[in-house]
Scaffold this motif. Structure first.
Motif, short mmCIF file in Angstrom:
data_model
loop_
_atom_site.label_atom_id
_atom_site.label_comp_id
_atom_site.label_asym_id
_atom_site.label_seq_id
_atom_site.Cartn_x
_atom_site.Cartn_y
_atom_site.Cartn_z
N ASP A 55 0.84 -1.21 0.00
CA ASP A 55 0.00 0.00 0.00
C ASP A 55 0.87 1.25 0.00
OD1 ASP A 55 -2.23 -1.67 0.14
OD2 ASP A 55 -2.48 -1.40 2.32
N ALA A 56 1.94 1.23 0.80
CA ALA A 56 2.83 2.39 0.86
C ALA A 56 3.49 2.65 -0.49
CB ALA A 56 3.90 2.18 1.93
N VAL A 57 3.87 1.61 -1.19
CA VAL A 57 4.47 1.77 -2.53
C VAL A 57 3.49 2.48 -3.45
CG1 VAL A 57 5.23 0.51 -4.59
CG2 VAL A 57 6.11 -0.13 -2.33
N LYS A 58 2.25 2.04 -3.46
CA LYS A 58 1.24 2.67 -4.32
C LYS A 58 1.05 4.14 -3.95
CE LYS A 58 -3.62 2.47 -5.73
NZ LYS A 58 -3.64 3.90 -5.92
N LEU A 59 0.95 4.40 -2.64
CA LEU A 59 0.75 5.77 -2.19
C LEU A 59 1.96 6.66 -2.51
CD1 LEU A 59 -1.01 5.05 1.21
CD2 LEU A 59 -2.07 6.02 -0.85
N LEU A 60 3.15 6.13 -2.37
CA LEU A 60 4.35 6.90 -2.74
C LEU A 60 4.34 7.22 -4.23
CD1 LEU A 60 7.04 5.10 -0.57
CD2 LEU A 60 6.39 7.51 -0.40
N ARG A 61 3.97 6.22 -5.04
CA ARG A 61 3.90 6.46 -6.49
C ARG A 61 2.84 7.50 -6.82
NH1 ARG A 61 5.29 0.50 -7.61
NH2 ARG A 61 7.44 0.75 -8.29
N ASP A 62 1.66 7.35 -6.19
CA ASP A 62 0.57 8.31 -6.42
C ASP A 62 0.98 9.73 -6.02
OD1 ASP A 62 -0.98 6.19 -7.29
OD2 ASP A 62 -2.25 6.13 -5.49
N ALA A 63 1.84 9.85 -5.01
CA ALA A 63 2.29 11.15 -4.52
C ALA A 63 3.48 11.68 -5.33
CB ALA A 63 2.65 11.07 -3.05
N GLY A 64 3.91 10.92 -6.35
CA GLY A 64 4.98 11.38 -7.22
C GLY A 64 6.38 11.05 -6.76
N HIS A 65 6.53 10.12 -5.84
CA HIS A 65 7.85 9.74 -5.32
C HIS A 65 8.28 8.40 -5.91
CE1 HIS A 65 7.37 13.06 -2.56
NE2 HIS A 65 6.19 12.55 -2.18
N GLU A 66 8.38 8.35 -7.21
CA GLU A 66 8.64 7.11 -7.95
C GLU A 66 9.94 6.44 -7.51
OE1 GLU A 66 8.07 3.87 -10.07
OE2 GLU A 66 6.56 5.43 -9.93
N ASP A 67 11.02 7.20 -7.34
CA ASP A 67 12.30 6.61 -6.98
C ASP A 67 12.23 5.90 -5.63
OD1 ASP A 67 13.39 7.50 -9.35
OD2 ASP A 67 14.47 9.19 -8.44
N LEU A 68 11.64 6.56 -4.65
CA LEU A 68 11.50 5.95 -3.32
C LEU A 68 10.55 4.76 -3.37
CD1 LEU A 68 12.29 5.94 -0.36
CD2 LEU A 68 10.49 7.65 0.06
N ALA A 69 9.45 4.90 -4.09
CA ALA A 69 8.50 3.79 -4.24
C ALA A 69 9.18 2.58 -4.86
CB ALA A 69 7.31 4.23 -5.08
N ARG A 71 12.36 1.86 -4.82
CA ARG A 71 13.32 1.29 -3.87
C ARG A 71 12.62 0.41 -2.83
NH1 ARG A 71 17.31 4.39 0.25
NH2 ARG A 71 18.44 2.52 0.88
N VAL A 72 11.52 0.90 -2.24
CA VAL A 72 10.76 0.10 -1.27
C VAL A 72 10.24 -1.17 -1.94
CG1 VAL A 72 8.70 0.03 0.21
CG2 VAL A 72 10.13 2.08 0.18
N ASP A 73 9.75 -1.03 -3.16
CA ASP A 73 9.17 -2.15 -3.91
C ASP A 73 10.21 -3.23 -4.20
OD1 ASP A 73 7.28 -3.65 -5.31
OD2 ASP A 73 7.54 -2.51 -7.16
N THR A 74 11.40 -2.83 -4.60
CA THR A 74 12.39 -3.82 -5.03
C THR A 74 13.35 -4.27 -3.93
OG1 THR A 74 13.88 -2.09 -5.82
CG2 THR A 74 12.32 -3.04 -7.42
N GLU A 75 13.55 -3.43 -2.91
CA GLU A 75 14.52 -3.77 -1.86
C GLU A 75 13.89 -4.34 -0.60
OE1 GLU A 75 17.35 -0.66 -1.03
OE2 GLU A 75 17.44 -0.08 -3.15
N LEU A 76 12.65 -3.96 -0.31
CA LEU A 76 12.05 -4.37 0.97
C LEU A 76 10.81 -5.25 0.81
CD1 LEU A 76 12.36 -4.15 4.01
CD2 LEU A 76 11.08 -2.01 3.93
N LEU A 77 9.92 -4.90 -0.09
CA LEU A 77 8.69 -5.68 -0.30
C LEU A 77 9.05 -7.12 -0.67
CD1 LEU A 77 5.56 -5.23 -0.45
CD2 LEU A 77 5.87 -5.13 -2.92
N GLY A 78 8.55 -8.07 0.11
CA GLY A 78 8.80 -9.49 -0.17
C GLY A 78 10.17 -9.99 0.23
N ARG A 79 10.94 -9.18 0.94
CA ARG A 79 12.30 -9.55 1.33
C ARG A 79 12.28 -10.67 2.38
NH1 ARG A 79 17.20 -6.57 1.17
NH2 ARG A 79 18.68 -7.22 2.79
N ASN A 80 13.28 -11.53 2.35
CA ASN A 80 13.45 -12.55 3.38
C ASN A 80 13.72 -11.87 4.72
OD1 ASN A 80 13.24 -14.80 1.66
ND2 ASN A 80 15.39 -14.66 1.11
#
Length: 146
Positions: A55-69, A71-80
């Protein structure tokens, strides 16, 4: 008849030291049960956090913070949570390698030493500590005044 029911009376010939040892083994199992509950809570809370990250990734993207979104999406979401493991794998490892073994050994000890009877130590403690004949101090549910 007052006192513990047959399932909570020590078998003939069972000594105090064995009842105490079985009570301590049961107490240890209760601690393991509690730890297992905490482990399942950890599993559920971590899973909930991962869903919230989506949800945070979507909200960050919607707010225009694509780079941070991204990073959260690829580095943290689903991480072991530990190398190679999601929490379900930790829970399964605990259940399969420790919890189930502990439960089996505790049951085997009761079967071997006390005819499978549970909570003998506690039943005897209850009998010792309750005030016989007083309401709220009945030995068994079927002793309740009707």
């Amino acid at each position: 008849m007052s006192g513990p029911d047959a399932a909570h009376r020590r078998p003939e010939g069972l000594d105090d030291a064995t009842v105490e040892a079985l009570g301590k083994l049961s107490e240890a199992l209760e601690a393991v049960e509690e730890a297992r509950g905490h482990l399942y809570a950890f599993h559920r809370r971590t899973g909930t956090a991962d869903l919230m990250l989506g949800d945070a990734v979507k909200l960050l993207r919607d707010a225009g913070h694509e780079d941070l979104a991204e990073r959260v999406d690829t580095e943290l979401l689903g991480r072991n949570v530990i190398p190679g493991h999601w929490t379900f794998q930790i829970v399964e490892g605990y259940d399969d390698n420790y919890y189930s073994y502990f439960k089996t050994l505790e049951q085997d000890a009761r079967d071997q030493l006390a005819a499978g009877r549970r909570h003998l130590y506690e039943a005897e403690m209850k009998e010792d500590r309750r005030t016989h004949g007083r309401p709220g101090h009945e030995a068994r549910p079927d002793d309740l005044q009707r």
